[in-house]
Design a protein around this motif. Structure first.
Motif, PDB file in Angstrom:
ATOM      1  N   GLY A 118       4.101   2.499   3.214  1.00  0.00           N
ATOM      2  CA  GLY A 118       5.453   2.257   2.948  1.00  0.00           C
ATOM      3  C   GLY A 118       6.099   1.635   4.386  1.00  0.00           C
ATOM      4  N   LEU A 135      -2.186   0.488   8.167  1.00  0.00           N
ATOM      5  CA  LEU A 135      -1.686   1.099   9.544  1.00  0.00           C
ATOM      6  C   LEU A 135      -2.251   2.478   9.785  1.00  0.00           C
ATOM      7  N   CYS A 172       0.728  -1.149   0.006  1.00  0.00           N
ATOM      8  CA  CYS A 172       0.013   0.056   0.001  1.00  0.00           C
ATOM      9  C   CYS A 172       0.818   1.198  -0.001  1.00  0.00           C
TER      10      CYS A 172
HETATM   11  S1  SF4 Z   1      -0.222  -0.603   6.222  1.00  0.00           S
HETATM   12 FE1  SF4 Z   1       2.185  -1.277   6.086  1.00  0.00          FE
HETATM   13  S2  SF4 Z   1       2.218  -3.144   6.348  1.00  0.00           S
HETATM   14 FE2  SF4 Z   1      -0.087  -2.764   5.668  1.00  0.00          FE
HETATM   15  S3  SF4 Z   1       0.082  -2.873   3.497  1.00  0.00           S
HETATM   16 FE3  SF4 Z   1       0.194  -0.836   4.112  1.00  0.00          FE
HETATM   17  S4  SF4 Z   1       2.604  -0.556   3.946  1.00  0.00           S
HETATM   18 FE4  SF4 Z   1       2.006  -2.668   4.012  1.00  0.00          FE
END
Ligand code: SF4
Ligand code: SF4
Ligand code: SF4
Ligand code: SF4
Ligand code: FES
Lengths: 183, 892
Positions: free
Chosen positions: B234, B392, B231
């Motif tokens: 990063g 996140l 996503c």
């Molecule tokens: S929130 Fe962090 S761990 Fe989850 S997909 Fe996005 S970049 Fe990857």
């Protein structure tokens, strides 16, 4: 320690005579050389030679693929890949030892928590091709339990495998009923 | 700073810390279980016992828990004291009474905090001869394996799962010594952060189920710092590989980005690297399908011949990708020139991203880090479903809510998990979301006015507006920016604004395209009029970016040559005349820009299969082969990054993100593997990545600074070792390198804003196409008597992202293709909840069909139909579109 750097001039002569005397004495001893391969030296049962993978008393592979032998090996000649069967029993998918590097130190045997890997007194492993000294699982796995006749890791471990449920290992209570509220 | 006495020695500690933290800050070995740097102390495990003396005259002292004893000036404690040491040893001995004899078959072994603590306290011999308590495990879904016998009742799991991240379905059950950590009933864990249990649990109760299938010990993993590519956030990851395949992904602590956590998409999405449907050999799909009938050399020669001819006539163009590194995109840009380069982002999304990026670069607002978001007190999320778009961020919002009591207001099509703790949720289609946003902005300008959301925003100390790109609706973004502008005008401070973007390098490729090359639609137009005869596409599936698939396929078929570089077999690569395998993120190094404008470097972890090379180096070879070697005089990745720095001032400093080539630490290069790495002489060579950079497969242990390769120090083998690599626990790492921010930053929101938003800044495409005009989402048809609905797409955390869904574990969790409708609408259409239909969707400019399960949802506006975004069946969706639906039931 004091290291002697200067010798008296006669030391060369006495040294020579002493060496000759030792050689002379050996004329009257029994020779240690034997006529291998017609004659074979006796080997102690705990002599460390060719490595085998053993089976537990139920005839199943003992190795659980824990990688401890591989990491303890001082020459890094053991490699394996752990996998598990459909009931959760771990075993090595493949296992190989490069005997052209192995120094027969026995560390792997000491590290092995399941008594799977054992050194045997067999030392006759000559090959014409070096690559033949890489032993794979079929070459390593024997049909018996080796030096440990009784031990079966999965009878002690808490994981369930096919044929052994939770609470059925040695010295385990049956699985608790978590809905039980009695004190 | 208070000074405390530990074992008679004075130590300076930071304000507000406890004795355990103080000891760990000073790298003293004080065992602990239940304390966690992010979750704090609860004093449950009793392992961190120390002797606490009242004052310098106190000779007896008393046992106290280090994590519960504040380290105030003059505190005098002893760690190395017989009674305290005996107490700690006994605690472990009691825990071990019931501990199973599992280490050899336990996936935690070798990185087990319990093993470390047992060794540290010196409990070496089992004296207890009684029977062990046992538990039954639960099935917790395809991601997490449960082995309850190994629990030591530290409560970290529920504290993380429920208190820290807002999950519901994990709890503690039963009484006395039967306490049980699990679910009420078996079933997949619902939280999108469940993977963190693997790292939070100090034992092997929760382990990574995908890792189990190809298990290797921590000491055998070849690791390098990487970046999650699933996503736009990063998150920093530590990818572990062994014998040429990726084995697992773990968190890599970054004090400014993801902290200790990863979402499940990031942690378990790696399986696509090992998947069977990868493109691994150069091939000629248009001519031979998936047969490998031509040698790699032939494919290359043919492709080069085609490119060389068209490069001379100027009919060459290239499409980059928001999931490829800056370097790969830059190489393509160098091949075709800025005017013939297309970012590969569909126009509706690109408009949003461009507007956001340029406003942020101009300093119109501050884009907060995830850590900063946790400190906001009012958060308005306009038109974004953060749980599914940028997981996140959802966690950051929950932290803001749980720890700081932030009020979260949602306006959107779907609330996602954030709805569970949001103060309000208003559901609407994109048009009404924008209208609602404008109303909030108006309310703010009118001093709070009548609008309740505007009133709380107006009263906030640290307000934050977040929007997303999933609706592809420029009006929603403009409305958000209007609120931001109103906040700025009202408070006279620099407002905070964040936008989630869908891919790992969306912002990077947008900023790279500063000369505004071609839009995707104009590429198709140009192919149709014969202005492009050879197209090079890197790591992109154009069928995910274009709604009219028939037209796209025709255009691609018309090309004399379509050269595709990708790591997956996609619809585009299947139409390629020449397809070349590209390296995935773990197989290559590169630079990405995340949604807060942070440039980060990912390092190659493992060597890819033969013939697989990073897109940038394949493109460099193309440039050299067509006789322009001097344009791409790059030997290493660093040379490309340096070229980007030279030509794009926005990326200034990008070369400093990783140690320079040839960097040595104590006369050795940084190693990808630890000194315990086994099997080096078993004739399987450690698979050394061939690309030279600062990391090698031999040499010293990872440094304790910029690139922690796999944190471990003597005595600390688990991930808790991270505390040894910091100046103070929960602080940044020693030699921290959290990436470089390219947006003007302004941390505290208290400064006057430099410039108001300039709506004229958004640059238009240089060669606009008819398809580039935004489609109006304003109600074209008043709902009710017409069969036309506004088809919108909803991001799904598992399933919408093109790479992660190729792994079996996440594919299992992705919901089946659905069509969500308001009950009234479903009734009109004659469809029933839960049944599968073949639907025809007829839009103004194109039509398509879809097989989907109907779901009825009365929270949905009745003029809207929602499909999952980015599925193979729905990837044509690019923007909300008015479409007529016709349905035929599919027999089950
Ligand atoms: S929130 Fe962090 S761990 Fe989850 S997909 Fe996005 S970049 Fe990857
Ligand atoms: S130490 Fe024993 S059980 Fe472990 S991998 Fe080696 S042979 Fe197998
Ligand atoms: S949790 Fe740790 S101590 Fe317990 S069996 Fe697993 S590795 Fe061994
Ligand atoms: S399951 Fe793990 S985290 Fe939870 S209480 Fe047990 S040991 Fe602690
Ligand atoms: S860490 Fe202090 S009681 Fe658990």
């Amino acid at each position: 320690m004091k290291v002697r750097t200067h010798y008296p001039p006669w030391a060369a002569v006495t040294g020579l005579l002493r060496a000759m005397w030792i050689i002379f004495k050996y004329q009257f001893r029994r020779p240690v050389t034997i006529q291998y391969p017609e004659q074979r030296a006796p080997v102690a049962p705990r002599n460390r030679g060719r490595i085998v993978l053993t089976r537990d008393p139920d005839g199943e592979e003992r190795c659980v693929g824990c990688y401890l032998c591989a990491v303890v090996c001082p020459v890094d000649c053991i490699a394996l890949q752990a996998t598990e069967d459909e009931h959760g029993r771990r075993y090595p998918e493949w296992f190989q030892i490069n005997f052209s590097r192995c120094i027969y130190c026995g560390f792997c045997e000491e590290a092995c928590p399941t008594y799977a890997i054992q050194l045997t007194p067999d030392y006759e492993m000559g090959e014409h091709q070096r690559s033949h000294l890489i032993y794979h699982k079929d070459d390593l796995l024997i049909d018996g339990p080796g030096k440990r006749h009784q031990y079966n890791f999965y009878r002690h471990a808490g994981v369930e495998i096919g044929g052994k449920d939770k609470g059925e290992a040695i010295a385990e209570e049956p699985a608790v009923d978590i809905r039980d509220l009695l004190p | 700073m208070p000074t405390i006495l530990i074992d008679g020695n004075p130590y300076e500690v930071a304000e507000g810390r406890n004795v355990l933290q103080a000891a760990l800050d000073h790298k003293l070995d004080l065992p602990y279980f239940c304390w966690h740097p992010a979750m704090g102390s609860v004093g449950a495990c009793r392992l961190c016992a120390v002797k606490h003396y009242r004052d310098e005259n106190d000779e007896h002292g008393r046992l106290a828990m280090g994590c519960m004893t504040p380290a105030t000036e003059g505190t005098r404690v002893a760690i190395d004291e017989p009674e305290a040491a005996q107490f700690r040893r006994s605690v472990i001995e009691w825990l071990m009474i019931n501990h199973p004899h599992d280490c050899p078959v336990c996936d935690e072994g070798g990185e087990c905090h319990l093993q470390d603590m047992t060794v540290m306290t010196g409990h070496a011999h089992r004296r207890y001869r009684g029977r062990k308590r046992t538990y039954r495990n639960q099935y917790l879904g395809p991601l997490i394996h449960h082995e309850m016998n190994r629990c030591i009742q530290c409560y970290r799991c529920v504290r993380f799962y429920v208190d820290h991240s807002g999950g519901h379905d994990l709890g503690v059950f039963a009484s006395r010594d039967r306490v049980y950590f699990g679910r009420v009933e078996e079933g997949a864990l619902e939280s999108p952060f469940s993977g963190n249990l693997v790292e939070v649990c100090p034992t092997g109760v929760f382990t990574d189920k995908t890792y189990r299938r190809h298990y290797a010990r921590k000491w055998d993993l070849q690791s390098a710092p990487s970046i999650c590519g699933h996503c736009g956030l990063g998150c920093n990851t530590l990818v572990g590989a062994r014998y040429g395949s990726v084995r697992r992904v773990a968190n890599r602590y970054n004090s400014e980005v993801n902290g200790y956590w990863l979402c499940d998409r990031g942690r378990f999405g790696y399986e696509h690297v090992n998947a069977d449907d990868r493109l691994l050999k150069p091939q000629t799909p248009r001519r031979d399908g998936d047969e490998l009938s031509v040698s790699a050399g032939r494919v290359w020669d043919e492709a080069i011949a085609a490119i060389r001819v068209t490069a001379a006539t100027g009919k060459l163009a290239a499409v980059g990708s928001p999931r490829a590194s800056l370097e790969s995109n830059f190489a393509l840009l160098t091949l075709v020139g800025a005017e013939r380069f297309c970012t590969g982002i569909a126009e509706p999304e690109r408009r949003l991203v461009g507007r956001f990026a340029h406003a942020a670069r101009a300093g119109a607002f501050h884009v907060p880090t995830l850590q900063e978001i946790e400190g906001c007190d009012v958060i308005l999320v306009l038109g974004a479903d953060l749980t599914h778009e940028a997981p996140l961020l959802d966690l950051a919002l929950f932290r803001a809510h749980a720890a700081a009591g932030a009020a979260i207001h949602l306006v959107g099509l779907r609330a996602g998990r954030v709805g569970e703790f949001a103060a309000s949720f208003e559901s609407g289609d994109p048009g009404s979301i924008a209208t609602r946003g404008r109303a909030v902005a108006a309310g703010l300008r009118a001093d709070g006015g009548e609008d309740p959301v505007a009133a709380v925003l107006a009263a906030a100390h640290c307000p934050l507006v977040i929007t997303g790109t999933q609706h592809r609706d420029a009006e929603v973004l403009e409305a958000s920016l209007a609120i931001v502008e109103a906040l700025r005008a009202r408070n006279g401070t620099h407002p905070w604004f964040a936008m989630s973007v869908s891919e790992a390098n969306t912002l990077g490729v947008e900023l790279l395209d500063d000369r505004r090359g071609m839009s995707l639609a104009s590429v198709i137009d140009a192919i149709e009029v014969g202005d492009i005869s050879v197209l090079v596409v890197a790591e992109n599936d154009l069928f995910e970016r274009c709604e009219d698939h028939r037209r796209l396929a025709d255009a691609l078929q018309r090309l004399d040559a379509l050269v595709v570089l990708d790591h997956m077999v996609t619809a585009t690569s299947s139409l390629a005349t020449h397809a070349f395998p590209a390296a995935t993120i773990p197989e290559s190094s590169g630079t990405l820009v995340n949604s807060e404008g942070r440039i980060q470097r990912f390092c190659q972890v493992l060597r890819p299969a033969e013939d697989v090379v990073p897109s940038w180096s394949a493109t460099r070879d193309i440039i050299a082969a067509i006789g322009r070697a001097e344009d791409a005089d790059w030997q290493h990745l660093e040379d490309v990054t340096a070229a980007i720095e030279a030509s794009h001032p926005a990326f200034d400093g990008a070369t400093k993100l990783a140690p320079a080539l040839g960097f040595q630490l104590e006369h050795q290069p940084i190693s990808r593997v630890g000194h315990r790495y086994s099997g080096r002489n078993a004739t399987i060579r450690p698979d050394a990545p061939d690309e030279p950079d600062a990391l090698t497969e031999v040499g010293g242990l990872g440094p304790d600074g910029a690139l922690p390769v796999a944190p471990r120090t003597p005595g600390w083998n688990s991930n808790e070792a991270i505390n040894r690599f910091r100046i103070e626990v929960d602080g940044p790492l020693r030699g921290d390198n959290p990436g470089l921010r390219i947006f003007a930053t302004n941390g505290n929101g208290a400064h006057p804003a430099p410039s108001p938003l300039d709506p004229g800044r958004s640059p238009a495409a240089a060669t606009p196409s008819a398809l580039d005009t935004p489609r109006s989402t304003a109600a074209a048809t008043p709902s009710g008597d017409d069969d036309t609905v506004l088809v919108c797409a909803a991001a799904e955390i598992f399933g919408s992202e093109s790479m992660s869904r190729r792994g079996p574990a996440l594919a299992e969790l992705a919901p089946d293709t659905y069509l969500r409708l308001h009950p009234k609408r479903a009734e009109r259409l004659g469809v029933v909840e839960g049944r599968a239909y073949r639907l025809r969707l007829i839009g103004e400019t194109f039509e398509t069909s879809l097989e989907a399960v109907v779901k009825v949802d009365d929270e949905l506006p009745d003029n809207v139909a929602v499909i999952p975004a980015g599925y193979a069946e729905t990837r044509w969706w690019q923007q909300p579109t008015w479409m007529r639906l016709e349905s035929v039931e599919v027999e089950p």
